[in-house]
Design a protein around this motif. Structure first.
Motif, PDB file in Angstrom:
ATOM      1  N   ASP A  38       0.865  -1.260  -0.126  1.00 63.33           N
ATOM      2  CA  ASP A  38       0.030   0.145  -0.014  1.00 63.33           C
ATOM      3  C   ASP A  38       1.120   1.125  -0.035  1.00 63.33           C
ATOM      4  OD1 ASP A  38      -2.405   1.292   0.097  1.00 63.33           O
ATOM      5  OD2 ASP A  38      -2.837   1.394   2.124  1.00 63.33           O
ATOM      6  N   ASN A  39       1.883   1.109  -0.845  1.00 65.01           N
ATOM      7  CA  ASN A  39       2.954   2.116  -0.726  1.00 65.01           C
ATOM      8  C   ASN A  39       2.579   3.590  -1.551  1.00 65.01           C
ATOM      9  OD1 ASN A  39       5.842   1.245   0.177  1.00 65.01           O
ATOM     10  ND2 ASN A  39       5.032  -0.346  -0.992  1.00 65.01           N
ATOM     11  N   GLY A  82     -14.268  -4.703  -3.301  1.00 66.45           N
ATOM     12  CA  GLY A  82     -12.923  -4.467  -3.055  1.00 66.45           C
ATOM     13  C   GLY A  82     -12.610  -4.627  -1.726  1.00 66.45           C
ATOM     14  N   GLU A  83     -13.360  -4.219  -0.790  1.00 66.81           N
ATOM     15  CA  GLU A  83     -13.154  -4.564   0.653  1.00 66.81           C
ATOM     16  C   GLU A  83     -13.069  -5.842   1.048  1.00 66.81           C
ATOM     17  OE1 GLU A  83     -16.098  -0.790   2.282  1.00 66.81           O
ATOM     18  OE2 GLU A  83     -15.342  -2.313   3.820  1.00 66.81           O
ATOM     19  N   VAL A  84     -13.848  -6.652   0.607  1.00 64.37           N
ATOM     20  CA  VAL A  84     -13.938  -8.056   0.988  1.00 64.37           C
ATOM     21  C   VAL A  84     -12.383  -8.785   0.496  1.00 64.37           C
ATOM     22  CG1 VAL A  84     -14.707 -10.361   0.634  1.00 64.37           C
ATOM     23  CG2 VAL A  84     -16.406  -8.308   1.153  1.00 64.37           C
ATOM     24  N   LEU A  85     -12.073  -8.140  -0.741  1.00 62.89           N
ATOM     25  CA  LEU A  85     -10.656  -8.726  -1.156  1.00 62.89           C
ATOM     26  C   LEU A  85      -9.598  -8.414  -0.420  1.00 62.89           C
ATOM     27  CD1 LEU A  85     -11.416  -8.007  -4.877  1.00 62.89           C
ATOM     28  CD2 LEU A  85     -10.960 -10.297  -3.921  1.00 62.89           C
ATOM     29  N   VAL A  86      -9.550  -6.944   0.207  1.00 66.12           N
ATOM     30  CA  VAL A  86      -8.682  -6.258   0.951  1.00 66.12           C
ATOM     31  C   VAL A  86      -8.444  -7.092   2.238  1.00 66.12           C
ATOM     32  CG1 VAL A  86      -7.964  -4.149   2.301  1.00 66.12           C
ATOM     33  CG2 VAL A  86      -8.803  -3.886   0.018  1.00 66.12           C
ATOM     34  N   HIS A  87      -9.644  -7.128   2.629  1.00 66.76           N
ATOM     35  CA  HIS A  87      -9.757  -7.995   4.230  1.00 66.76           C
ATOM     36  C   HIS A  87      -9.414  -9.480   4.008  1.00 66.76           C
ATOM     37  CE1 HIS A  87     -11.004  -4.550   6.324  1.00 66.76           C
ATOM     38  NE2 HIS A  87     -12.192  -4.573   5.651  1.00 66.76           N
ATOM     39  N   ALA A  88      -9.355 -10.072   2.753  1.00 66.24           N
ATOM     40  CA  ALA A  88      -9.138 -11.515   2.654  1.00 66.24           C
ATOM     41  C   ALA A  88      -7.661 -11.547   2.605  1.00 66.24           C
ATOM     42  CB  ALA A  88      -9.909 -12.227   1.230  1.00 66.24           C
ATOM     43  N   LYS A 126      -4.019 -12.939   5.142  1.00 68.70           N
ATOM     44  CA  LYS A 126      -2.825 -13.956   4.551  1.00 68.70           C
ATOM     45  C   LYS A 126      -1.630 -12.712   4.840  1.00 68.70           C
ATOM     46  CE  LYS A 126      -4.996 -17.191   3.265  1.00 68.70           C
ATOM     47  NZ  LYS A 126      -4.941 -18.255   4.114  1.00 68.70           N
ATOM     48  N   SER A 127      -1.854 -11.842   5.692  1.00 70.55           N
ATOM     49  CA  SER A 127      -0.831 -10.923   5.967  1.00 70.55           C
ATOM     50  C   SER A 127      -0.194  -9.823   4.723  1.00 70.55           C
ATOM     51  CB  SER A 127       0.618 -11.491   6.806  1.00 70.55           C
ATOM     52  OG  SER A 127       0.101 -12.198   7.661  1.00 70.55           O
ATOM     53  N   VAL A 128      -1.057  -9.744   3.900  1.00 66.51           N
ATOM     54  CA  VAL A 128      -0.907  -9.169   2.566  1.00 66.51           C
ATOM     55  C   VAL A 128      -1.797  -7.944   2.434  1.00 66.51           C
ATOM     56  CG1 VAL A 128      -0.905  -9.000  -0.001  1.00 66.51           C
ATOM     57  CG2 VAL A 128      -0.016 -11.069   1.053  1.00 66.51           C
ATOM     58  N   MET A 158       3.961  -0.694  -5.052  1.00 64.50           N
ATOM     59  CA  MET A 158       5.026  -1.167  -4.515  1.00 64.50           C
ATOM     60  C   MET A 158       5.957   0.049  -4.349  1.00 64.50           C
ATOM     61  SD  MET A 158       5.476  -4.360  -6.974  1.00 64.50           S
ATOM     62  CE  MET A 158       5.060  -3.736  -8.535  1.00 64.50           C
ATOM     63  N   SER A 159       7.156  -0.297  -3.750  1.00 64.76           N
ATOM     64  CA  SER A 159       8.307   0.738  -3.831  1.00 64.76           C
ATOM     65  C   SER A 159       9.633  -0.010  -3.886  1.00 64.76           C
ATOM     66  CB  SER A 159       8.157   1.297  -2.394  1.00 64.76           C
ATOM     67  OG  SER A 159       9.086   2.186  -1.762  1.00 64.76           O
ATOM     68  N   HIS A 160      10.843   0.763  -3.693  1.00 67.43           N
ATOM     69  CA  HIS A 160      11.975   0.062  -3.758  1.00 67.43           C
ATOM     70  C   HIS A 160      12.442  -0.863  -2.543  1.00 67.43           C
ATOM     71  CE1 HIS A 160      14.044   2.181  -0.609  1.00 67.43           C
ATOM     72  NE2 HIS A 160      13.215   3.166  -0.778  1.00 67.43           N
ATOM     73  N   THR A 161      11.545  -0.980  -1.759  1.00 66.15           N
ATOM     74  CA  THR A 161      11.374  -1.639  -0.385  1.00 66.15           C
ATOM     75  C   THR A 161      10.728  -3.006  -0.664  1.00 66.15           C
ATOM     76  OG1 THR A 161       9.639  -0.682   0.644  1.00 66.15           O
ATOM     77  CG2 THR A 161      11.674   0.236   1.494  1.00 66.15           C
ATOM     78  N   THR A 162      10.012  -3.106  -1.691  1.00 67.69           N
ATOM     79  CA  THR A 162       9.402  -4.412  -1.934  1.00 67.69           C
ATOM     80  C   THR A 162      10.428  -5.679  -2.339  1.00 67.69           C
ATOM     81  OG1 THR A 162       7.571  -3.072  -2.954  1.00 67.69           O
ATOM     82  CG2 THR A 162       7.436  -5.391  -3.444  1.00 67.69           C
ATOM     83  N   THR A 163      10.233  -6.748  -1.733  1.00 73.15           N
ATOM     84  CA  THR A 163      11.049  -7.582  -2.089  1.00 73.15           C
ATOM     85  C   THR A 163      10.715  -8.783  -2.679  1.00 73.15           C
ATOM     86  OG1 THR A 163      10.565  -8.747   0.125  1.00 73.15           O
ATOM     87  CG2 THR A 163      12.316  -7.064   0.484  1.00 73.15           C
ATOM     88  N   ASP A 164      11.438  -9.639  -3.099  1.00 80.61           N
ATOM     89  CA  ASP A 164      10.834 -11.081  -3.914  1.00 80.61           C
ATOM     90  C   ASP A 164       9.939 -11.705  -2.764  1.00 80.61           C
ATOM     91  OD1 ASP A 164      12.890 -10.469  -5.981  1.00 80.61           O
ATOM     92  OD2 ASP A 164      13.969 -12.131  -5.354  1.00 80.61           O
ATOM     93  N   GLU A 165      10.430 -11.842  -1.545  1.00 77.46           N
ATOM     94  CA  GLU A 165       9.572 -12.402  -0.699  1.00 77.46           C
ATOM     95  C   GLU A 165       8.127 -11.919  -0.384  1.00 77.46           C
ATOM     96  OE1 GLU A 165      10.916 -11.909   3.315  1.00 77.46           O
ATOM     97  OE2 GLU A 165       9.705 -13.459   4.234  1.00 77.46           O
ATOM     98  N   ASP A 166       7.954 -10.527  -0.716  1.00 82.46           N
ATOM     99  CA  ASP A 166       6.825  -9.786  -0.677  1.00 82.46           C
ATOM    100  C   ASP A 166       6.063 -10.382  -1.858  1.00 82.46           C
ATOM    101  OD1 ASP A 166       7.249  -8.235   1.673  1.00 82.46           O
ATOM    102  OD2 ASP A 166       8.238  -6.620   0.512  1.00 82.46           O
ATOM    103  N   VAL A 167       6.568 -10.464  -3.024  1.00 78.34           N
ATOM    104  CA  VAL A 167       5.974 -10.773  -4.352  1.00 78.34           C
ATOM    105  C   VAL A 167       5.308 -12.048  -4.121  1.00 78.34           C
ATOM    106  CG1 VAL A 167       6.074 -10.758  -6.696  1.00 78.34           C
ATOM    107  CG2 VAL A 167       7.123  -9.042  -5.499  1.00 78.34           C
ATOM    108  N   THR A 168       6.273 -13.152  -3.694  1.00 80.30           N
ATOM    109  CA  THR A 168       5.821 -14.345  -3.494  1.00 80.30           C
ATOM    110  C   THR A 168       4.636 -14.796  -2.641  1.00 80.30           C
ATOM    111  OG1 THR A 168       8.264 -15.084  -3.868  1.00 80.30           O
ATOM    112  CG2 THR A 168       6.639 -16.764  -2.867  1.00 80.30           C
ATOM    113  N   ALA A 169       4.718 -13.920  -1.297  1.00 77.82           N
ATOM    114  CA  ALA A 169       3.693 -13.902  -0.623  1.00 77.82           C
ATOM    115  C   ALA A 169       2.309 -13.482  -1.366  1.00 77.82           C
ATOM    116  CB  ALA A 169       3.918 -13.179   0.689  1.00 77.82           C
ATOM    117  N   LEU A 170       2.330 -12.370  -2.122  1.00 77.82           N
ATOM    118  CA  LEU A 170       1.325 -11.671  -2.454  1.00 77.82           C
ATOM    119  C   LEU A 170       0.584 -12.712  -3.642  1.00 77.82           C
ATOM    120  CD1 LEU A 170      -0.619  -9.108  -3.542  1.00 77.82           C
ATOM    121  CD2 LEU A 170       1.240  -8.594  -5.042  1.00 77.82           C
TER     122      LEU A 170
END
Lengths: 378, 378
Positions: free
Chosen positions: B5-6, B304-310, B314-316, B353-365
């Motif tokens: 949510d950058n 959209g709200e339901v998707l955000v909460h779902a 998963k911590s995303v 995203m931002s420059h802080t976004t990592t491979d791990e973030d993307v995999t989790a997403l």
């Protein structure tokens, strides 16, 4: 360094900086976001607002965070005045005390361009509002009365309870009080329940820059100050500066709680400093009636700037007038309103203290005053 | 936590927090104070302004610090428009692109009350300004044209060079660009020399809250945005938020310098995420033309709200529309301008995203998208 320019700005405390760090990192999500990180930020914002509301004795919904005291003071005439004006088109007058900060007085021309008549309320020789004159200005044509709690240049405490009395028969007049210099030692003075609008500024009480507070009674209408995402109940859009807001709520609480210790301490310091100044032939203003943390004094014949620099050579930091006026080499606005001739008011300096002021600071200041005075008194 | 949510806000970097701490404690004096501590603060302020000027290719005197992007965007119509309007009373039109942030669109009613005609410039199905329509709106009656560099909801990159071409025969039109979402990956896009006014916001590029920038060409007149002590060349009074300003200058430099590394990295991430979304039957908007760091996608039939909460389960962390609109449950403003039916636009989310976004973030997403999609696609 012996810092006596606390009315210009104070050093953020360690406690405040820890809060800023903690909130900036751990509550960084946008309070407007609907995910749980946003909700966490929103809850923290609400609790800071609740805390400020309790400290100032307003409702939570009556506390608005701005970016500065200047913005809070601008809000009064940029957003409240047009809202009142459109509701009460027959009322055309605004009363402003003659010793207000530039963030009020610089708006006068704009207020007049908006079609209102601005009347200046005079002060006496101690910089205290003249109640008789004020009573004459208060009529049913008045939309807003704007006064201070503590003057920023000479420290004069304004008789807010007596002003509330004068306003008893005029419930329709919106009364704004600039409480920005009141937090350090005169917290109680700005809490009169008749006050409709109250402005505060974070960096005057050891919080970080970037937060102003406008406390606004629910019954007072206002147009939005900033338009956008609808934050601050739709009146001041902008992503909320959460770290600085939370730190400011804490700093305000610490200021209020320490008041009864700080007041007598600074009163003693003030007496010692005034005594030293007087013995060195300085003219001290509002000596008996001023706030504990501000001293205004002049050494006739020596420009204020020269005095500031001479004291700085002794590592003692004071200012000429308010910081907001000093670079513009303006005449001392408050002393002028007190009818002090320019020949002496240009020789005035302001010495301003805070709870961080120590015995050591005061000793250094008194020694420096002695040396500098003797140099110029020759 | 996997934070996407950058575009709502970014986490301040450690570097930035160190600068804030250092400046708040060691340069705490008011830059308007004439003593040497004030001079030290003033010098640091000047150097931050110089740095921002160089990064944006403006003169130092053309950089104004505000408290936020919203304030910078409000400045355009609160202070520049009245100044232009009184100089050119025959010109009565303002053009605003139909996909602007609420800090612009919420001003429209106020602009109309001021007596101006506001025309909305339409966008195509990718959320990109339609140049033919815009060309027809551009006439010599226009005072201000306000567009974006990168849209905050779908990430569409606006054709600023082509707009500059359209304006070639209209040097008198003041062109404002909201560059707030442009810093992360589209820094260059907002640097077109024809742009007269450019808004930025500190907390969108890993600085602390509380600083906006308005870059304003010297030739463009403006009334004051805030009245008072005369800071910011008399146009925006308020004690300068020095720690946050210095930190913001640094964060802006780091963003510009890292652009060539961040852009390709986020481009790859974006492709992977879009692929995953498409394979799970999501509709992706501005897929080919969007900025590297923003993805807007909808899963038809699921709010959209339901998707955000779902996804949050998963911590995303993603958002629905812009943070500034999300609590108000407003229809997706940009998708509406793109003529996307409400039946599907209410199912849209934003992944930013931002420059802080990592491979791990993307995999989790991507994993979370898979799980959530399968749940709702049943």
């Amino acid at each position: 360094m012996f810092y006596f320019d606390n009315s210009a700005t104070t050093q953020p405390s360690e406690t405040v900086m820890k809060v800023v760090q903690e909130v900036a990192i751990n509550y960084f999500a946008n309070p407007s976001s609907i995910h749980f990180m946003g909700e966490k930020s929103k809850a923290l914002l609400n609790s800071a607002r609740q805390q400020v509301a309790e400290l100032l004795d307003y409702k939570e919904s009556e506390i608005y965070f701005t970016s500065s005291g200047t913005e809070a003071n601008n809000w009064v005439f940029h957003a409240v005045l047009p809202a009142l004006g459109s509701l009460h088109s027959e009322r055309k007058k605004v009363i402003i005390s003659s010793i207000e900060h530039p963030s009020i007085t610089a708006q006068i021309e704009m207020i007049e361009r908006m079609g209102y008549i601005v009347e200046l309320a005079p002060v006496d020789e101690d910089g205290v509002l003249d109640l008789k004159s004020l009573a004459q200005l208060i009529t049913k044509d008045v939309l807003i009365l704007s006064t201070m709690s503590v003057n920023n240049e000479v420290g004069s405490i304004q008789p807010l309870d007596a002003i509330a009395e004068l306003l008893k028969d005029f419930p329709q007049i919106v009364w704004h009080v600039d409480g920005i210099q009141s937090v350090t030692t005169q917290f109680e003075n700005m809490l009169n329940k008749r006050i409709d609008l109250l402005s505060l500024s974070s960096h005057k009480f050891h919080s970080v820059r970037g937060v102003g507070i406008l406390a606004k009674r629910q019954k007072v209408d206002s147009e939005p100050m900033l338009y956008g995402g609808g934050q601050e109940a739709g009146l001041r859009s902008s992503t909320e500066n959460l770290p600085a807001i939370v730190a400011t709520a804490k700093a305000l609480r610490l200021s209020k709680e320490s008041q009864e210790i700080v007041k007598p301490k600074l009163k003693l310091y003030r007496e010692k400093i005034c005594q030293s100044l007087t013995s060195q032939k300085w003219q001290v203003y509002a000596e008996q009636t001023g706030s504990e943390h501000i001293i205004c004094a002049a050494l006739e014949g020596v420009p204020g700037e020269v005095l500031v620099h001479a004291l700085a050579e002794k590592s003692v930091i004071v200012s000429t007038t308010s910081a907001c006026s000093s670079r513009k080499h303006q005449a001392h606005h408050t002393l002028k309103a007190m009818n002090i001739p320019e020949a002496i008011s240009t020789s005035a300096i302001r010495i301003s203290m805070s709870h961080t002021t120590t015995d050591e600071d005061v000793t250094a200041l008194i020694n420096a005053i002695e040396v500098v005075s003797q140099k110029f008194n020759k």
